[in-house]
Design an enzyme around this catalytic site. Structure first.
Site, PDB file in Angstrom:
ATOM      1  N   TYR A  12       0.841  -1.206   0.000  1.00 49.01           N
ATOM      2  CA  TYR A  12       0.000   0.000   0.000  1.00 49.01           C
ATOM      3  C   TYR A  12       0.874   1.253   0.000  1.00 49.01           C
ATOM      4  CZ  TYR A  12      -2.854   3.762   1.979  1.00 49.01           C
ATOM      5  OH  TYR A  12      -3.467   4.972   2.213  1.00 49.01           O
ATOM      6  N   HIS A  13       1.920   1.221   0.814  1.00 42.33           N
ATOM      7  CA  HIS A  13       2.840   2.354   0.905  1.00 42.33           C
ATOM      8  C   HIS A  13       3.534   2.604  -0.433  1.00 42.33           C
ATOM      9  CE1 HIS A  13       6.849   4.133   1.915  1.00 42.33           C
ATOM     10  NE2 HIS A  13       6.086   4.944   2.606  1.00 42.33           N
ATOM     11  N   HIS A  14       3.980   1.529  -1.070  1.00 43.37           N
ATOM     12  CA  HIS A  14       4.665   1.670  -2.356  1.00 43.37           C
ATOM     13  C   HIS A  14       3.736   2.236  -3.437  1.00 43.37           C
ATOM     14  CE1 HIS A  14       8.724   0.274  -1.871  1.00 43.37           C
ATOM     15  NE2 HIS A  14       8.344  -0.829  -1.253  1.00 43.37           N
ATOM     16  N   THR A  17       2.582   5.978  -2.593  1.00 40.27           N
ATOM     17  CA  THR A  17       3.712   6.902  -2.713  1.00 40.27           C
ATOM     18  C   THR A  17       4.053   7.156  -4.174  1.00 40.27           C
ATOM     19  OG1 THR A  17       4.656   6.155  -0.607  1.00 40.27           O
ATOM     20  CG2 THR A  17       6.126   7.321  -2.102  1.00 40.27           C
TER      21      THR A  17
END
Length: 234
Positions: free
Chosen positions: A113-115, A118
């Site tokens: 999710y972060h990747h 971002t």
């Protein structure tokens, strides 16, 4: 559109590879992972040095308010290159997940999710010349310098004290908290500073960093605080 396409391809790839690897033995990939992490640590250190030179100059000459609302990061003859490199690095960092699925390590929601978010946001922010981009990039490069150095040591089999892992996660939480606060300040300073941005960019950034803050705090609690209680028999 490119960011969405890359994100979709990334998700299809990692979950596809994870499915293929389900009945197979995970690869060790120790040396490639060490080299990968060391390369990203070095790259992040160089990026942090370059971006902090820009941000410290602004804050020392014009103050933090000007830094938070700064958009010259995207057009200055030196930093505009690093702004673009920073965006491209978010594509490169997707390789982290490839190592996870090929080595059959646990792939948590926070990671992918972060990747994805971002990658999408940084491309969007770059197109919009979102205020404070230089400061956010400097923070991110700094945290990643320590994070990838830690990953490299772990991959190399070097014993790393638990407090180092805690410090890395705490630095990530601190980064998210600062970003949330800066976004709120930008919101209040918008009427007084001369810069062009859209509400969608600021809203996207705030929601994204708030979600990161919650997820990283949850990760910190489950990884370090809950396990500490269990080890004490509580």
């Amino acid at each position: 559109q490119k960011a969405f396409s890359l994100s979709a391809a990334y998700l299809i790839l990692i979950f596809g590879v994870q499915r293929v690897m389900k009945e197979r033995t995970g690869y060790k990939l120790r040396t490639p992972l060490v080299l990968w992490s060391l390369s990203l640590a070095l790259f992040s250190a160089i990026g942090a040095h370059r971006c902090w030179k820009h941000t410290t100059f602004l804050i020392s000459t014009e103050g933090f308010r000007r830094l938070a609302c700064d958009q010259t990061f995207y057009v200055h003859h030196i930093t505009k290159l690093w702004a673009y490199i920073f965006i491209l690095s978010k594509v490169l960092e997707l390789g982290d997940t490839v190592f996870i699925v090929l080595r059959k390590k646990r792939l948590i929601f926070l990671h992918w999710y972060h990747h994805v978010t971002t990658l999408i946001y940084t491309w969007f922010a770059y197109m919009q010349s979102a205020p404070g981009g230089g400061f956010f990039a400097a923070m991110n490069f700094t945290v990643h310098t320590f994070m990838y150095s830690y990953y490299a040591m772990r991959a190399a089999g070097v014993w790393v004290p638990r407090y180092i892992a805690i410090a890395v996660t705490f630095s990530q939480i601190l980064q998210m908290l600062v970003a949330v606060i800066v976004n709120i300040l930008i919101f209040f300073w918008m009427e007084h500073e001369v810069f062009h941005t859209c509400w969608s960019s600021l809203l996207f950034s705030e929601v994204m960093y708030l979600s990161y803050l919650v997820l990283f705090c949850n990760f910190f609690y489950k990884t370090y605080l809950t396990t500490a209680k269990k080890s004490k028999g509580e």
